[in-house]
Design a protein around this motif. Sequence first.
Motif, PDB file in Angstrom:
ATOM      1  N   ASP A 156       0.743  -1.170  -0.076  1.00 28.41           N
ATOM      2  CA  ASP A 156      -0.142  -0.125   0.102  1.00 28.41           C
ATOM      3  C   ASP A 156       1.076   1.045  -0.012  1.00 28.41           C
ATOM      4  O   ASP A 156       0.485   2.427  -0.611  1.00 28.41           O
ATOM      5  CB  ASP A 156      -0.878   0.148   1.278  1.00 28.41           C
ATOM      6  N   ILE A 159       1.006   4.308  -2.826  1.00 29.78           N
ATOM      7  CA  ILE A 159       0.866   5.758  -2.462  1.00 29.78           C
ATOM      8  C   ILE A 159       1.948   6.539  -2.863  1.00 29.78           C
ATOM      9  O   ILE A 159       1.865   7.597  -3.313  1.00 29.78           O
ATOM     10  CB  ILE A 159       0.606   5.990  -0.796  1.00 29.78           C
ATOM     11  N   SER A 219       1.918   6.939  -6.694  1.00 25.30           N
ATOM     12  CA  SER A 219       0.768   8.038  -6.711  1.00 25.30           C
ATOM     13  C   SER A 219       1.202   9.345  -6.694  1.00 25.30           C
ATOM     14  O   SER A 219       0.991  10.312  -7.612  1.00 25.30           O
ATOM     15  CB  SER A 219      -0.339   7.598  -6.167  1.00 25.30           C
ATOM     16  N   MET A 226      -7.818  12.688   0.749  1.00 25.94           N
ATOM     17  CA  MET A 226      -6.911  11.703   1.028  1.00 25.94           C
ATOM     18  C   MET A 226      -7.780  10.095   1.026  1.00 25.94           C
ATOM     19  O   MET A 226      -7.453   9.319   0.579  1.00 25.94           O
ATOM     20  CB  MET A 226      -5.965  11.712   1.812  1.00 25.94           C
ATOM     21  N   LEU A 283      -7.337   7.019  -1.497  1.00 21.96           N
ATOM     22  CA  LEU A 283      -6.956   5.814  -0.873  1.00 21.96           C
ATOM     23  C   LEU A 283      -8.026   4.863  -1.245  1.00 21.96           C
ATOM     24  O   LEU A 283      -7.829   3.788  -1.329  1.00 21.96           O
ATOM     25  CB  LEU A 283      -6.678   5.965   0.483  1.00 21.96           C
ATOM     26  N   GLU A 284      -9.283   5.114  -1.296  1.00 19.85           N
ATOM     27  CA  GLU A 284     -10.514   4.354  -1.534  1.00 19.85           C
ATOM     28  C   GLU A 284     -10.335   3.828  -2.803  1.00 19.85           C
ATOM     29  O   GLU A 284     -10.263   2.648  -3.202  1.00 19.85           O
ATOM     30  CB  GLU A 284     -11.670   4.962  -1.160  1.00 19.85           C
ATOM     31  N   LEU A 334      -7.550   3.867  -4.554  1.00 20.89           N
ATOM     32  CA  LEU A 334      -6.308   2.995  -4.624  1.00 20.89           C
ATOM     33  C   LEU A 334      -6.453   1.727  -4.097  1.00 20.89           C
ATOM     34  O   LEU A 334      -5.624   0.686  -4.350  1.00 20.89           O
ATOM     35  CB  LEU A 334      -5.161   3.618  -4.311  1.00 20.89           C
ATOM     36  N   VAL A 364      -6.206   0.614  -0.847  1.00 17.93           N
ATOM     37  CA  VAL A 364      -5.453   0.325   0.136  1.00 17.93           C
ATOM     38  C   VAL A 364      -6.197  -0.074   1.188  1.00 17.93           C
ATOM     39  O   VAL A 364      -7.302   0.009   1.499  1.00 17.93           O
ATOM     40  CB  VAL A 364      -4.542   1.527   0.564  1.00 17.93           C
ATOM     41  N   VAL A 374      -4.012   1.438   6.548  1.00 13.72           N
ATOM     42  CA  VAL A 374      -3.161   2.579   5.765  1.00 13.72           C
ATOM     43  C   VAL A 374      -4.008   3.613   5.893  1.00 13.72           C
ATOM     44  O   VAL A 374      -3.685   4.836   5.949  1.00 13.72           O
ATOM     45  CB  VAL A 374      -2.563   1.905   4.327  1.00 13.72           C
ATOM     46  N   ARG A 375      -5.251   3.336   5.458  1.00  8.48           N
ATOM     47  CA  ARG A 375      -6.470   4.763   5.447  1.00  8.48           C
ATOM     48  C   ARG A 375      -6.380   5.221   6.753  1.00  8.48           C
ATOM     49  O   ARG A 375      -6.414   6.558   6.761  1.00  8.48           O
ATOM     50  CB  ARG A 375      -7.707   3.988   5.077  1.00  8.48           C
ATOM     51  N   VAL A 405      -2.953   7.306   7.097  1.00 10.51           N
ATOM     52  CA  VAL A 405      -2.905   8.378   6.258  1.00 10.51           C
ATOM     53  C   VAL A 405      -3.963   9.536   6.960  1.00 10.51           C
ATOM     54  O   VAL A 405      -3.904  10.683   6.904  1.00 10.51           O
ATOM     55  CB  VAL A 405      -3.188   7.931   5.055  1.00 10.51           C
TER      56      VAL A 405
END
Length: 186
Positions: free
Chosen positions: A35, A39, A42, A67, A71-72, A74, A76, A80-81, A84
């Motif tokens: 993950d 990021i 990205s 973010m 992240l949703e 991506l 992850v 990790v969500r 971040v």
Amino acid sequence: MSAENTIVSGIAGRYATALFDLALDAKQIDVVAADMATIKTSLEESADLARLVLSPLVSRDDQARAMAAVLEKLGVSDLVRRFVGTVALNRRLFALSDMIDVFGKLLAAERGEVVAKVTSAKKLTVKQMEALTKELKSSTGSDVIIDAHVDDDIIGGLVVKVGSRMVDSSIRTKLQNLKFAMKGVG
């Protein structure tokens, strides 16, 4: 060498260490590592995302919401969500890229690997990466993870940095050295 012996400092070090410990405890170290790599890629590929992360003009709530949406998309992990999200709410997104780098160092240390930063003028082929990995492994005596970057300013050749050692065989450096040497002639 274990991750416990790896020295990290500053904001990025504290946050990365916390995430690393959480990932170890949750037995999600590989998922979190993947993950974080996603990021990082990205951030490098999207100027808009980099601006969002670095801008002090965007409110913490807007950064956190944006973010979360990124992240949703991506895909992850939840860990990790949440990490971040906390980073965003604490107004530390500007250090996210550094946190990812430190996390990578902690992971490499945990696995007994060495990270080699390699800069080349063009993207290295798979065959070149394999040959370089093999050569670095025999040189260092450890498994090597290559962190490859492209910088067309070096014209050609490679710049390889492993720990505090650096080998610069770039054409740019050779031309600079020749220019310096030529100033002394005549």
